[in-house]
Write a protein that holds these residues in place. Structure first.
Motif, PDB file in Angstrom:
ATOM      1  N   ALA A  31       0.887  -1.161   0.000  1.00 12.32           N
ATOM      2  CA  ALA A  31       0.000   0.000   0.000  1.00 12.32           C
ATOM      3  C   ALA A  31       0.926   1.212   0.000  1.00 12.32           C
ATOM      4  O   ALA A  31       1.824   1.299   0.834  1.00 12.32           O
ATOM      5  CB  ALA A  31      -0.886   0.004   1.236  1.00 12.32           C
ATOM      6  N   ALA A  59      -2.657  -0.799  -3.752  1.00  9.85           N
ATOM      7  CA  ALA A  59      -3.432   0.439  -3.872  1.00  9.85           C
ATOM      8  C   ALA A  59      -2.592   1.615  -3.423  1.00  9.85           C
ATOM      9  O   ALA A  59      -1.567   1.457  -2.750  1.00  9.85           O
ATOM     10  CB  ALA A  59      -4.707   0.359  -3.031  1.00  9.85           C
ATOM     11  N   THR A  69      -7.999   6.263 -10.289  1.00 10.68           N
ATOM     12  CA  THR A  69      -6.925   5.289 -10.493  1.00 10.68           C
ATOM     13  C   THR A  69      -5.579   6.017 -10.544  1.00 10.68           C
ATOM     14  O   THR A  69      -5.520   7.226 -10.803  1.00 10.68           O
ATOM     15  CB  THR A  69      -7.107   4.503 -11.802  1.00 10.68           C
ATOM     16  N   THR A  70      -4.522   5.261 -10.335  1.00 13.17           N
ATOM     17  CA  THR A  70      -3.194   5.869 -10.408  1.00 13.17           C
ATOM     18  C   THR A  70      -2.867   6.320 -11.828  1.00 13.17           C
ATOM     19  O   THR A  70      -2.122   7.276 -12.025  1.00 13.17           O
ATOM     20  CB  THR A  70      -2.109   4.894  -9.915  1.00 13.17           C
ATOM     21  N   THR A  80      -4.762   0.441 -10.996  1.00 10.02           N
ATOM     22  CA  THR A  80      -4.462   0.402  -9.563  1.00 10.02           C
ATOM     23  C   THR A  80      -5.306   1.456  -8.855  1.00 10.02           C
ATOM     24  O   THR A  80      -5.262   2.630  -9.207  1.00 10.02           O
ATOM     25  CB  THR A  80      -2.972   0.678  -9.300  1.00 10.02           C
ATOM     26  N   PRO A  81      -6.089   1.046  -7.855  1.00 10.09           N
ATOM     27  CA  PRO A  81      -7.036   1.991  -7.253  1.00 10.09           C
ATOM     28  C   PRO A  81      -6.389   2.960  -6.266  1.00 10.09           C
ATOM     29  O   PRO A  81      -5.370   2.650  -5.651  1.00 10.09           O
ATOM     30  CB  PRO A  81      -8.019   1.075  -6.519  1.00 10.09           C
ATOM     31  N   VAL A  83      -7.412   4.700  -2.804  1.00 10.50           N
ATOM     32  CA  VAL A  83      -8.391   4.490  -1.742  1.00 10.50           C
ATOM     33  C   VAL A  83      -8.176   5.479  -0.612  1.00 10.50           C
ATOM     34  O   VAL A  83      -7.159   6.185  -0.563  1.00 10.50           O
ATOM     35  CB  VAL A  83      -8.315   3.040  -1.201  1.00 10.50           C
ATOM     36  N   CYS A  89      -6.870  -1.559   1.750  1.00  9.38           N
ATOM     37  CA  CYS A  89      -5.756  -2.147   0.989  1.00  9.38           C
ATOM     38  C   CYS A  89      -5.661  -3.633   1.297  1.00  9.38           C
ATOM     39  O   CYS A  89      -4.701  -4.101   1.940  1.00  9.38           O
ATOM     40  CB  CYS A  89      -4.457  -1.432   1.318  1.00  9.38           C
TER      41      CYS A  89
END
Length: 372
Positions: A31, A59, A69-70, A80-81, A83, A89
Motif C-alpha cells: 500500500a 493500492a 486510479t493511479t 491500480t485503485p 483508496v 488495501c
C-alpha cells in the motif's frame, strides 16, 4: 531504535569483500501512502514504483483522490485503485511512503497511518530523511506487531574513495541534470533495460531512495556523511563492475544551491566514461527555488565535462528530455532545437523510446575499445 540488522539485510556482492546494503523485496504487496500529494513531482516515489514494479502495488492511499486510479493521477499503474484508508488495501503486507518532499519530513497527519500499519504487523518502507526507526512509538509498534521498519536512507557508509582496482572495461554511464526532479533515475533505468534487451549485461546503480526501492540495492547518497560520498558510490562501482555496463543514477545538479555538493561527490566517485544530460522542457525556473533561473544546457554541458574530466576522460553523449509539459508537436520542435544546439542525440525516453541514446552508448563503447 531498531538494530541496524533488523532494518536492512546485507546482500553479498562481488567480490565478497564489497558487501552492500539491499532492501528486501521478496513477496512484497504494497500500500503506497501519498495522502494529499498524489502528483508526479512530490509523488515521484509512488510514480516510479508503479512504473517499474506495478505487480507489487495493491493500492495508493489518498483520501482526497479516492475512487480514481493511479493512471488518471500519475500516468502509470493502470487500474491500480486510489483508496481513502489503509483498511481498504486488502492483501497488503507493507506500507510504503510514496513521496519525496524537500527536507524529507514525515507529514504529521501520516503518523497515525504509519502506526496503524506497524500495529497490524505490516512492514513500513520509507525513503524520507526523518527516520521511522528513530520514533520510539513506531519502534514499539513494530516490535509488538512483528513487522519491519525499513528506512532506506539509513546507512553506515564510512569509506573514502581510493581509485584502485576499477575495471576500465566496464563502461560507466552517469545521468546528470540541469535541475533536481527531471528524470535522471528514470533515464538510467530505461537505458539499463534497453541495453539488456539488446543482449548486454548491464546494471542500474541506484543512488537515491526510490531507485533503491525499485532495484533492491544501492546507496542513499544524499544521506551519506560528506567525506564518504565519493567512497560510497565507488563501493557500488567495485561491487558491480563484473557487468559490461553500469548506469549510475544522478542526483541534484551542479548548479543547484541546495544539492550541488552531493552531485559533485557522486560525479567524482563514479568517474563516468560518459554522461547523459537530463532536463525538463518548459520548466520555468529551478525546482524549489523559483526565483533562480535555470542554467542553459550548453553551459551545463561544459561545466559537467570540466568537472568530470578532473577524474578522467568523460563527455556528455546525449540528452534525455523530459517533455511531460509539452504536446507531441512541441516536443518534436524542442528535441530538434536541442539536437542542433548541442550536437548530440536527444530524446524523451518515455515518449520517443531510448534508441538514440542507446546508440550513443554503444558508440562510446566502440570508441573506448578502439583507443585501448
Amino acid at each position: 531504535m531498531l538494530p541496524f540488522a533488523q532494518t536492512y539485510f546485507v546482500k553479498p556482492a562481488l567480490p565478497e569483500s564489497e558487501a552492500f546494503v539491499a532492501v528486501e523485496q521478496s513477496g512484497r504487496r504494497l500500500a503506497i501512502l501519498t495522502e494529499g500529494y498524489t502528483e508526479p513531482v512530490t509523488g515521484k516515489t509512488a510514480s516510479s514504483v508503479l512504473r517499474y514494479r506495478p505487480e507489487e502495488v495493491v493500492a495508493l492511499i489518498d483520501s482526497t483522490q479516492a475512487g480514481r486510479t493511479t493512471q488518471e493521477l500519475l500516468g502509470v499503474g493502470g487500474n491500480t485503485p486510489v483508496v481513502a484508508t489503509l483498511a481498504e488495501c486488502k492483501g497488503a503486507n507493507g506500507l510504503m511512503i510514496g513521496i519525496a518532499p524537500s527536507g524529507g519530513r514525515i507529514p504529521p497527519a501520516w503518523k497515525a497511518i504509519i502506526l496503524d500499519a506497524l500495529n497490524q504487523g505490516m512492514d513500513v518502507v520509507s525513503g524520507l530523511h526523518e527516520f521511522i526507526s528513530n520514533d520510539p512509538a513506531f519502534v514499539a509498534a513494530a516490535a509488538k506487531g512483528g513487522g519491519k521498519i525499513i528506512d532506506v536512507r539509513k546507512n553506515d557508509e564510512h569509506e573514502v574513495a581510493h581509485r584502485l582496482n576499477i575495471r576500465e572495461e566496464c563502461l560507466r554511464i552517469h545521468t546528470v541534470g540541469q535541475d533536481c526532479c527531471v528524470g535522471k533515475m528514470l533515464a538510467a533505468i530505461e537505458l539499463t533495460n534497453a541495453v539488456k534487451a539488446r543482449g548486454v549485461d548491464a546494471k542500474f546503480v541506484a543512488s537515491g531512495q526510490t531507485g533503491i526501492m525499485i532495484e533492491g540495492d544501492g546507496v542513499p547518497i544524499d544521506c551519506v556523511v560528506a567525506d564518504f560520498v565519493n567512497g560510497a558510490i565507488e563501493k557500488q562501482i567495485l561491487a558491480h563492475q563484473h557487468h559490461e555496463m553500469l548506469f549510475i543514477e544522478g542526483q541534484g545538479s551542479l548548479v543547484h544551491p541546495k544539492y550541488s555538493a552531493v552531485t559533485l561527490g557522486l560525479l567524482h566517485g563514479c568517474a563516468p566514461h560518459g554522461m547523459v544530460m537530463c532536463y525538463e522542457a518548459a520548466r520555468p525556473a529551478m525546482h524549489g527555488m523559483e526565483y533562480i533561473e535555470l542554467t542553459p544546457l550548453a553551459k551545463l554541458v561544459e561545466v559537467y565535462e570540466v568537472m568530470a574530466n578532473l577524474m578522467g576522460p568523460s563527455k556528455v553523449i546525449g540528452v534525455a528530455m523530459n517533455s511531460r509539459l509539452l504536446n507531441n508537436e512541441q516536443a518534436e520542435a524542442e528535441r530538434e532545437k536541442v539536437r542542433k544546439e548541442l550536437g548530440v542525440p536527444v530524446c524523451d525516453v518515455i515518449r520517443h523510446g531510448s534508441d538514440e541514446l542507446v546508440e550513443a552508448v554503444f558508440a562510446l563503447r566502440a570508441e573506448r575499445a578502439k583507443a585501448r
